[in-house]
Design an enzyme around this catalytic site. Structure first.
Site, mmCIF file in Angstrom:
data_model
loop_
_atom_site.group_PDB
_atom_site.id
_atom_site.type_symbol
_atom_site.label_atom_id
_atom_site.label_comp_id
_atom_site.label_asym_id
_atom_site.label_seq_id
_atom_site.Cartn_x
_atom_site.Cartn_y
_atom_site.Cartn_z
ATOM 1 N N ASP A 557 36.439 57.411 11.861
ATOM 2 C CA ASP A 557 36.283 57.054 13.272
ATOM 3 C C ASP A 557 35.276 55.915 13.426
ATOM 4 O O ASP A 557 34.429 55.683 12.564
ATOM 5 C CB ASP A 557 35.814 58.282 14.057
ATOM 6 C CG ASP A 557 36.299 58.273 15.495
ATOM 7 O OD1 ASP A 557 36.632 57.191 16.011
ATOM 8 O OD2 ASP A 557 36.350 59.361 16.104
ATOM 9 N N GLU A 560 34.873 50.047 13.691
ATOM 10 C CA GLU A 560 34.872 48.635 14.109
ATOM 11 C C GLU A 560 33.705 47.825 13.498
ATOM 12 O O GLU A 560 33.951 46.653 13.166
ATOM 13 C CB GLU A 560 34.834 48.536 15.646
ATOM 14 C CG GLU A 560 36.040 49.085 16.341
ATOM 15 C CD GLU A 560 36.030 50.617 16.407
ATOM 16 O OE1 GLU A 560 37.117 51.193 16.486
ATOM 17 O OE2 GLU A 560 34.931 51.209 16.370
ATOM 18 N N ASP A 633 40.970 55.135 21.485
ATOM 19 C CA ASP A 633 40.783 56.051 22.612
ATOM 20 C C ASP A 633 41.514 55.543 23.847
ATOM 21 O O ASP A 633 40.907 55.129 24.849
ATOM 22 C CB ASP A 633 39.289 56.228 22.897
ATOM 23 C CG ASP A 633 38.560 56.887 21.748
ATOM 24 O OD1 ASP A 633 39.220 57.591 20.964
ATOM 25 O OD2 ASP A 633 37.342 56.698 21.622
#
Length: 952
Positions: A557, A560, A633
């Site tokens: 998760d 980035e 998300d």
């Protein structure tokens, strides 16, 4: 001598110069040519290297002669490139040097360095625009000197342009569009462009990059604005009480709407509580230009946009995770248009930004450019193929093959945000098996650790007292467990001091004292995957705390990395400090290096067990690390569901084959928390439609915030929503031989499972813009329903084929748009003529041995070919040649089906297989919901069989 038309194929590829102009010097190299331009009139001083990697792949490099900077680390391109092109022919004319291979020819101007890529017949495929003084702009960050890099190309008006990663703007074809390649929650930067002219451009750069129409976006004030009372210079902004619009908190003039991140919050009117407000912008606008304008919106909260009284957008996004969309408007210069924007922010930290693009000048309409913040020079690969699959194969030649995922990956996955205890996850597993809903994988999301130990990778023993035993129990019940792991470390975690002492952490966020949103709030940072020791240390932590307990896969998760969703990009750069150079130079490469560490660590720990990881961000080459990417998300809205179609297809067309999304959407409007009857039924319909869509993407995974996402928690048994969700989960398992054969083809033939229509129907330009239909493999045309209450939807059937309804076998002629039936429990899915579709009996999990025959549906009208692929589904033995293939062919003229001799070394495969064969034609419709007696039933023993088919 080259054909004369080659030299003048495009105006940009033929620029005359005086005879006395300085020409480049060049020399032939082992793999191409190198050129040096000094004191040239037509270009800047530069050194160029043009290397053929193989006949259809060319590497182009250009660097300035003076003020050279440190070369970028090579991260995306594999270091195993050893192939050499075939014989290269180099010829010179007065103003060009030609380099020819079997696949492509290059015409390089000796005055400008401009490259024209030609096919063997001399026709232009693609042409550079000349490099000039804007190509290399000296810059620096954190002591790292580099250039801002710009390079543009002349494309044709007719081609479709795809790829560039995953973006949430609903755009399929990037011809004439602008896209920013920037890793962000829900956006994935992959600088690979794929064209319907069967070429690709791999822009070898790791920095934030604008691609396409790279002109700067203009502020709203670039237009002529008029207030509600027609005063010129601004729009009227009214801050109203959203509970009672008669109550006005504030009214003011606003000419720029630019609330982009946390630093912009003070721009709002003082004393106004945004969480209680409806902000209404009203007035008119006009442009000094005629032509096509684009308005770019970034938003959070609820937003509605009307232009000339027509509602064009009605959207919602959670406040901390802004979304985006574009509006197009063709207008005449100085013509006024009414505009109204109703914006309901959520919370004190809310975001809305509006920019616009003026019409493109006619001279620029065929330009596609790259504008990167940092690099040491122009660096790209041109890849040519006879079709788009060959281009993607070239991409994987450069960046690595995509391994075959474990077979269980192609089953159904259940997740939610989040299973809070060991008992919860075991109870859900038990309920699936009790209801006999097929499933393979359960997912444990974040915060399974003690609150302050984010990054320590420890289970909270108060909630997960026996984690290893829990995982063992799941394995006994034929479940896999994937677990969330973040590259983030809290200052109070059990590993912080060790990681900090070893120099493995980014330090700026600690120095700034910025806290996260968990509990009291903790100061945290991210580890540095650009540091090889840090990568090994991070893997060793995961291995000791999780993998050795039996965890099957890692969910990477916030890769980035997401330091904080709403700080500015510059602040994110300040926090993100790679050990190999500046964040400006390497901004987009974090997810690649993060995946590299996990893959290499796990492969060394357990060499013959297939790896799978799911990442929230991806980059060029990440497919080689057994990494799939999901779309982040996203919101549980009809708009967001539709946007995932183009997002996923373009990601796949970037060369990375494994993509998924949160089926059902992650972020949920509050109206669904404690819904009235209407909202509850819409929630069920939305999830049903999303499950229908999700069953046909490479990985089928339901996930999201409350309400709980299990089918039995969405709707009761017997409800149409429940029936539909279970039906498509079951269909997923019945399609397993088709899906796993596509996975084998993805590795062995560099195939792509998820396909834009233009990939298979390049000769049908009507497919180029379609952003809500796709192919799964070469046979299935999937058409998700993305509108509330719809019972039908328009479907374009590509030309040149007959199309059969998957469920009934009813046939339709290609080259037309139909209004396809889409009752609540089904989405339209069509099968292309000339397809062989294998359908298995139902399983409860992917490694369950089936009882009964596999049905081969033969869709008549053209010759058909299918290769069934099989291996052990778990190991890397397929890399050693231990797999089988069964080629199945159908001769449409003789109505003969041939099962070829089984070929391969996978001796553990079943010795015999039973096949029922059903011929589907226009006279005898048959589909998976309309059972007919098989035309033939055979027992296959691995030997060649010919079966003559006649309809019963």
């Amino acid at each position: 001598m080259p054909k004369l038309r080659t030299l003048f194929a495009l105006f940009c590829c033929s620029i005359p110069f005086a005879v006395s102009a300085q020409k480049a010097s060049y020399k032939k190299t082992e793999q191409g040519i190198s050129l040096t331009f000094k004191n040239a009139i037509g270009t800047i001083d530069q050194h160029m290297a043009i290397d053929f990697i193989r006949d259809g792949i060319v590497h182009v490099r250009s660097i300035p002669l003076l003020h050279s900077v440190k070369a970028s680390e090579q991260l995306a391109i594999t270091d195993t490139l050893r192939s050499k092109p075939g014989e290269l022919l180099v010829e010179e004319t007065n103003d060009h040097v030609y380099v020819k291979s079997k696949a492509i020819n290059l015409a390089v101007s000796l005055y400008t360095g401009q490259i024209n890529f030609l096919n063997p017949s001399g026709d232009t495929i693609l042409c550079e625009t000349p490099r000039n003084t804007q190509t290399f702009a000296p810059s620096a960050a954190n002591g790292d000197a580099f250039y801002r890099i710009k390079q543009a190309f002349q494309v044709s008006e007719q081609e479709g342009l795809y790829g560039l990663g995953q973006h949430q703007n609903g755009i399929m074809n990037y011809q004439g569009k602008q896209v920013t390649l920037l890793q962000y929650n829900t956006d994935v930067a992959v600088p690979m462009l794929l064209s319907t002219k069967n070429y690709g451009l791999l822009w070898n750069n790791y920095s934030i990059t604008k691609a396409g129409d790279t002109r700067a976006l203009l502020p709203l004030s670039g237009l002529t604005l008029y207030a509600k009372d027609d005063q010129e210079g601004w729009l009227s902004a009214s801050y109203l009480n959203k509970a009672d619009e008669k109550e006005v908190f504030a009214i003011r003039a606003e000419s720029d709407i630019a609330y982009n991140d946390l630093t912009d919050i003070p721009k709002f009117p003082q004393g106004v509580d945004l969480s209680k407000s409806l902000v209404r912008y009203e007035g008119r606008f006009s442009s000094p230009f005629s032509g096509l304008h684009r308005l770019h919106f970034k938003y959070a909260g609820y937003i509605k946009v009307w232009i000339d009284g027509k509602l064009l957008q009605d959207r919602w996004r959670e406040s901390w995770n802004a979304g985006s969309f574009e509006l197009e408007l063709t207008t005449e210069a100085n013509k006024k248009h009414a505009i109204r924007i109703d914006w309901k922010p959520e919370g004190a930290q809310s975001y809305l930004e509006i920019n616009w693009q003026r019409p493109i000048l006619k001279s620029d309409q065929r330009i596609f450019g790259f504008d990167s913040e940092a690099g040491d020079g122009v660096d790209y690969y041109f890849i040519q193929g006879s079709n788009m699959d060959q281009v993607i194969s070239g991409y994987r030649t450069l960046t690595g093959k995509a391994p075959i995922m474990p077979k269980w990956v192609f089953g159904y996955w259940q997740s939610r945000e989040r299973y809070k205890t060991q008992a919860e996850i075991l109870d859900v597993a038990k309920e699936f098996r009790k209801r006999r809903i097929p499933i393979d994988n359960l997912v444990l999301d974040w915060s399974y650790w003690p609150e302050k130990d984010w990054g320590g990778q420890n289970f909270d023993t108060a909630r997960f007292p026996h984690a290893a035993e829990m995982i063992s129990q799941l394995h006994q019940d034929h479940f896999k467990l994937m677990i969330s792991t973040w590259p983030k470390v809290n200052e109070e975690s059990t590993v912080f001091n060790q990681f900090m002492k070893n120099g493995w952490l980014y330090r700026r966020n600690i120095a700034d004292g910025r806290k996260d949103w968990i509990g009291k709030g903790y100061t945290s940072t991210f580890y540095d995957p650009f540091n090889a020791d840090a990568r090994r240390g991070f893997w060793e932590l995961l291995n000791e705390k999780l993998y050795k307990k039996g965890v099957d896969a890692f969910w990477m998760d916030a890769s980035e990395p997401d330091i904080h969703s709403n700080i500015s990009v510059q602040e994110r750069k300040d926090v993100f400090q790679p050990s190999i150079g500046s964040s400006t130079r390497y901004y987009n490469a974090f997810p690649l290096q993060n995946a590299k560490g996990i893959y290499e660590g796990q492969r060394a720990e357990d060499p013959n067990k297939r790896i799978f990881m799911l990442t929230r961000s991806g980059f060029t080459g990440q497919q080689r690390y057994a990494a799939a990417t999901w779309s982040g998300d996203i919101s549980s809205t009809w708009n967001d569901m539709k946007d995932q179609i183009a997002a996923g297809i373009n990601f796949s067309m970037s060369g990375l084959p494994y993509w998924t999304m949160d089926v059902g959407g992650f972020l949920v409007e509050k109206r669904y928390y404690n819904p009235n009857t209407a909202n509850q039924e819409e929630w069920r319909e939305l999830n049903s439609r999303w499950y229908q869509f999700g069953a046909f993407v490479p990985i089928f995974r339901a996930h999201g915030q409350f309400p709980f996402r299990e089918p039995f928690n969405i709707a009761p048994e017997g409800h149409p929503a429940y029936n539909s969700m279970v039906y498509y989960i079951q269909l997923r398992y019945r399609l397993l031989p088709y899906l796993y054969s596509l996975a084998g083809k993805t590795y062995h033939d560099d195939y792509s499972m998820l396909r834009g229509l233009a990939m298979d129907f390049t000769n049908d330009p009507k497919t180029y813009e379609i952003n809500d239909q796709f192919m799964l493999g070469s046979s299935l045309l999937v058409n998700p329903v993305t509108k509330k209450g719809a019972s039908s939807r328009p479907v374009y059937l590509p030309s040149g084929f007959t199309w059969y309804d998957l469920y009934t076998g009813e046939s339709y002629k290609g080259g037309q748009q139909i209004e396809a039936e889409a009752p609540f429990e089904r989405i339209p899915v069509f099968v292309k003529s000339g397809s062989i579709l294998p359908i298995d009996p139902l399983r409860q999990y992917t490694d369950e041995k089936i009882k009964g025959a596999t049905t081969l549906y033969i869709f008549e009208g053209k010759n058909a070919d299918l290769t069934l692929y099989e291996d052990d589904g778990l190991s890397y033995n397929y890399e050693k040649g231990i797999f089988n293939r069964i080629q199945i062919k159908y001769d449409n003229q003789t109505k003969t089906l041939t099962l070829s001799e089984r070929k391969g070394k996978y001796e553990a495969a079943p010795k015999t297989r039973k096949f029922n064969i059903i011929l589907v034609d226009q006279q005898q419709p048959s589909g998976i919901d309309r059972q007919v007696k098989p035309d033939a039933s055979v027992t296959y023993t691995g030997k060649n069989m010919n079966i003559k088919l006649t309809n019963n």
